[in-house]
Design an enzyme around this catalytic site. Structure first.
Site, short mmCIF file in Angstrom:
data_model
loop_
_atom_site.label_atom_id
_atom_site.label_comp_id
_atom_site.label_asym_id
_atom_site.label_seq_id
_atom_site.Cartn_x
_atom_site.Cartn_y
_atom_site.Cartn_z
N HIS A 136 0.89 -1.19 0.05
CA HIS A 136 -0.06 -0.10 -0.20
C HIS A 136 0.80 1.07 -0.14
CE1 HIS A 136 -3.96 -1.85 0.22
NE2 HIS A 136 -3.58 -2.34 1.21
N ASP A 166 -0.15 6.95 -3.57
CA ASP A 166 -1.19 6.75 -4.46
C ASP A 166 -1.40 7.68 -5.36
OD1 ASP A 166 -1.73 4.19 -3.31
OD2 ASP A 166 -3.30 4.96 -2.27
#
Length: 378
Positions: A136, A166
């Site tokens: 992540h 991200d």
């Protein structure tokens, strides 16, 4: 439709985080973006209504159409490939090898449309020992080396939510790569694969810091540098009302404008660049700032070059006179939308609108894109 990417067609396989964000950036700029989602059964629809993010709140889907396709069904894969034949861009965010197993790998897509841009957006990239490993944002930022620098002296590193991996190093860099490849394809008539890895993107964002490190001007010890809370004149300070101000008085002129308005005698304060005295200078600044509220400091420093700004909440940021005049945020059906950026003088970006909960029929979309009825090739 409006925006500099009007006329560009994009097919995106549904994913998390950076993949829909890249799609949103392209859609904001006028591209026709279609997101391929799994057909939802009754239980999944019920869960989405009670536990998941409601469609109108999933802002990364604004301006994006959705088609429900079963990629485990050969007819579903064929429908996607038929769309790809009329598209400029295909985007997937699976681990390496997954798209190939679905029958939607680069070789297949580029055979069907040799001018298409095939974008692969992952954490670790398409090669290397970690390429197939799960992760992540926090993992990719750590792998890039950037997370190590995000700490106050003597404290643990603090991840910047998931904005850096991200969205900045992932979705934004991927969208940049896609547009570059589309521009090149229009000249060469040939598509190509864009390998966008979040580790790569975050590492790229550290370019300036790498130069400073090489010059001996940035220490690898977190919280000891100008921009990482080490310098007392580049930090946040607590006000009398429990709110904060942000101080960015790096240059000497800005620093003098800052301390001259603190309302205290600063004649015996340490020199700004005396690193050994930074702890004492920090205490002096903190003591002065704590004497007034955030609003009082905002009034004192407003219109000056002291580089002092109140730390605003999102709602306060939207209502701030500067941001409001430029419409940095727009409230749409009670949801705060960041406006598309950057801005264009002749081909303005698309106006934000609530994401649609409707799913477009894939056969109707194929007919719209191709101008001919969809035909199964099985």
């Amino acid at each position: 439709m409006s925006g500099p990417l009007e006329g560009v067609r994009v097919v995106v396989l549904a994913g998390m985080g950076p993949v829909p964000f890249a799609g949103m950036l392209l859609a904001d700029m006028g591209a026709e973006v279609v997101r391929v989602v799994r057909p939802a059964n009754r239980r999944q629809r019920a869960l989405a209504n009670t536990e998941g993010l409601r469609p109108e709140h999933d802002l990364a889907d604004r301006g994006v159409d959705a088609v429900a396709v079963d990629l485990k069904d050969p007819d579903g894969v064929e429908a996607v490939l038929t769309l790809v034949e009329s598209a400029d861009v295909f985007v997937e965010g699976y681990r390496p090898g997954v798209a190939e197993r679905l029958g939607l790998g680069p070789d297949v897509v580029l055979e069907r449309n040799p001018t298409a841009v095939y974008a692969r957006l992952t954490g670790y990239g398409q090669s290397g020992p970690l390429s197939r490993q799960a992760g992540h944002d926090i993992n990719y930022v750590a792998q890039s080396g950037a997370l190590h620098a995000m700490a106050r002296a003597g404290e643990a590193p603090r991840p910047p939510i998931n904005l850096l991996g991200d969205y900045a190093g992932g979705g934004t860099v991927a969208a940049f790569g896609i547009v570059c490849a589309v521009l090149e394809a229009r000249g060469s008539g040939r598509g190509q694969v864009v390998d966008a890895a979040m580790v790569d993107g975050v590492a790229l964002l550290t370019a300036k810091l790498q130069g400073l490190r090489a010059a001996g001007l940035f220490s690898d010890e977190p919280g000891t540098n100008w921009l990482d809370s080490g310098a007392p004149y580049y930090d946040t300070y607590l006000c009398a009302d429990g709110r904060y101000i942000a101080v960015g008085a790096l240059e000497s002129d800005f620093y003098q404008a800052f301390i001259s308005r603190l309302g205290v005698d600063t004649r015996n304060w340490p020199d700004q660049q005396d690193r050994d005295s930074w702890p004492r200078l920090r205490k002096l600044i903190a003591g002065a700032v704590a004497s007034k509220t955030q609003a009082e400091w905002a009034a004192i420093y407003g219109g000056t070059d002291a580089c002092v700004t109140p730390v605003l909440t999102f709602e306060e940021a939207a209502a701030d006179p500067h941001n409001a005049e430029r419409q940095v945020f727009q409230s749409i059906d009670g949801v705060l939308h960041p406006s598309p950026a950057p801005r264009f003088s002749r081909t303005p970006a698309r106006e934000p609108a609530p994401p649609s909960a409707q799913v477009v029929d894939v056969q109707e979309l194929i007919e719209s894109w191709t101008g001919a009825p969809a035909v199964s090739r099985r």
